[in-house]
Design a protein around this motif. Structure first.
Motif, PDB file in Angstrom:
ATOM      1  N   ALA A  61       0.829  -1.210   0.000  1.00 33.90           N
ATOM      2  CA  ALA A  61       0.000   0.000   0.000  1.00 33.90           C
ATOM      3  C   ALA A  61       0.861   1.256   0.000  1.00 33.90           C
ATOM      4  CB  ALA A  61      -0.924  -0.002   1.212  1.00 33.90           C
ATOM      5  N   ARG A  65      -3.105   5.328   0.503  1.00 35.61           N
ATOM      6  CA  ARG A  65      -3.906   4.144   0.841  1.00 35.61           C
ATOM      7  C   ARG A  65      -3.785   3.823   2.331  1.00 35.61           C
ATOM      8  NH1 ARG A  65      -5.150  -1.003  -1.245  1.00 35.61           N
ATOM      9  NH2 ARG A  65      -6.250  -2.121   0.406  1.00 35.61           N
ATOM     10  N   GLU A 177      -6.483   8.334  -4.040  1.00 37.61           N
ATOM     11  CA  GLU A 177      -5.283   7.506  -4.085  1.00 37.61           C
ATOM     12  C   GLU A 177      -4.568   7.586  -5.425  1.00 37.61           C
ATOM     13  OE1 GLU A 177      -6.194   3.550  -2.737  1.00 37.61           O
ATOM     14  OE2 GLU A 177      -7.253   4.290  -0.957  1.00 37.61           O
TER      15      GLU A 177
END
Length: 326
Positions: A61, A65, A177
């Motif tokens: 990630a 995120r 994101e």
């Protein structure tokens, strides 16, 4: 449900993180939870699981995120992000939370000062010009004269340290994101403003920064994101004026980059960002529609803790402003 969730992401520098966590645990208010979100294993050498809720996300990630996963796991009505390297003081939240008594306020900006020079302001949130130039509001100002900062309001808090209404974060679908870290927070702030909500500056909520926490804005990736954010929100901020001022804003940003190679990378990124112009222009409308659907759904829910906010009618009139602009 807690009034406040304090969310601390764990990056690579454990020492910096532990200093931040220690200051939060020492000074936290009673009605709050502390959430640490991390993508890599943390040994918890001080056995803090009874006081801290650790949330592990996917190993691959990215930073945005990780923050979204932390916000998603939090239970508080107000989300407070504190990055490693930020040190809080006694009763710091008491100076920020009252601003949320105003239903139009969905984000609150604290004052960030240099840990080694308490009179030097590092940032008081974000400043974003109509032409698309992003800067740290109040940077270099003396903390002694911080009341002068109240003459203007920053567009919103930086993700270095900021307070957000949980329902607003949920309504906008979290932080984007697809954007790099230096542009995520201003994109979120501009989306709130487009819907008619606003941010507030809590000048008495003073936090200390122990290092350079302002993300790099002079890279190819940052250039791409800079154009994405500009075109997403240009219509809402006045399209003709934004277009007229944009070249000067880009030129100034390039001139502020002292290394020619990085300025070239940023310029190439901006040119690359223009290739997705139709997608950027459609993004604002998608966000507006998703937010209106969220507010309609929540307004029709008879029970639940989110009744604390007012939708101000079946469809918020200020959401209509966003629709007209988009």
């Amino acid at each position: 449900m807690f009034r406040l969730s304090i969310i601390i992401p764990l990056w690579a520098d454990d020492e910096c993180f532990e200093d931040t966590l220690a200051s939060v645990l020492q000074n936290r208010p009673s009605d709050c939870e502390v959430v640490v979100v991390h993508s890599k294993r943390y040994a918890d050498p001080y056995a803090l699981r009874g006081e801290v809720r650790f949330v592990q996300t996917d190993g691959g990630a990215g930073p945005v995120r990780i923050l979204n996963d932390g916000c998603r796991a939090a239970c508080g009505e107000i989300l407070h992000i504190v990055q490693p390297g930020v040190l809080v003081g006694d009763r710091w939240t008491e100076y920020a939370l009252p601003a949320f008594d105003d239903r139009d306020v969905c984000a609150v900006t604290p004052l960030l000062v240099d840990a080694h020079d308490a009179d030097s302001i590092v940032a008081a949130g974000l400043s974003y010009s109509q032409g698309g130039r992003l800067s740290s509001y109040g940077c270099g100002t003396s903390a002694t004269n911080r009341r002068n900062l109240l003459r203007w309001t920053p567009i919103g808090p930086s993700l270095v340290a900021g307070f957000y209404r949980r329902w607003a974060w949920e309504a906008l679908g979290g932080f984007c994101e697809q954007l790099a870290s230096p542009w995520v927070d201003v994109d979120f702030a501009l989306s709130l403003h487009a819907l008619g909500y606003r941010s507030a500056l809590a000048s008495e909520c003073v936090l200390r920064a122990t290092g350079d926490l302002i993300s790099d804005r002079a890279s190819f990736r940052s250039g791409v994101c800079a154009e994405s954010v500009f075109w997403r929100h240009a219509a809402q901020r006045g399209l003709l004026a934004a277009l007229a001022l944009h070249p000067a804003a880009v030129l100034r940003s390039l001139l502020e980059t002292r290394r020619p190679s990085r300025a070239c990378a940023q310029l190439l990124g901006r040119l690359a960002g223009l290739r997705r112009l139709p997608s950027h222009l459609a993004s604002a409308a998608r966000i507006r529609r998703a937010t209106e659907l969220y507010l309609l759904r929540e307004a029709s829910t008879a029970a639940g803790p989110r009744q604390a906010f007012s939708v101000r009618g079946t469809v918020p009139p200020r959401a209509t402003m966003y629709r007209d602009a988009a």
